[in-house]
Scaffold this motif. Sequence first.
Motif: not given
Length: 186
Positions: A27, A78-79, A81
Amino acid sequence: MTLKYEMQLLDELPMIYSCCVFVYCLYECFKYKNTVNYALLFLLITYSVVVSIVYLDLKEPVFHQIMYGTLVSIIVLRSVYIVLWVYPWLRGLGYTSLTVFLMGFFLWNVDNIFCDKLRALREKLPPVVGAVTQFHAWWHILTGLGSYLHILLSLYTRTLFLKHRPKVKFVFGIWPVLLVEPPKNL
């Protein structure tokens, strides 16, 4: 507290803390140098401490698995994304990391659910075959490799954002490492 439970704690609690480090790095990979996200740090430290305290009190592995799975889900989202919308050319590295890690995660759960049956099966099998069915060991190997590949992905993402020129090279043609060249002066 039994020795077996203490060994399990030594094995499982660091998983929460290390995943929190991954979450923070993912992040914060698009931030400029010398910035610290204190709110996210506080949230992740609080999460780790609360999970540790509750786990020590409850002594329930399923609680730990759910809390760990939550962190892994955040990392995966998140990865995905990053490799779908920010740096799509990193999909191969991202998906390889994820696949290897999830294979380890799957084997860990199989080992947790069927531990007694697997142990009984190993006693009937030849030693070499029995060794290969040590799914907890495979969990460590595969999640370690998946985590290493994910660290490469995170470092690659961060160095790209900082305008460096990262390249993945393979030592002996098989082991990936990241080489980073400084930004080009225009």
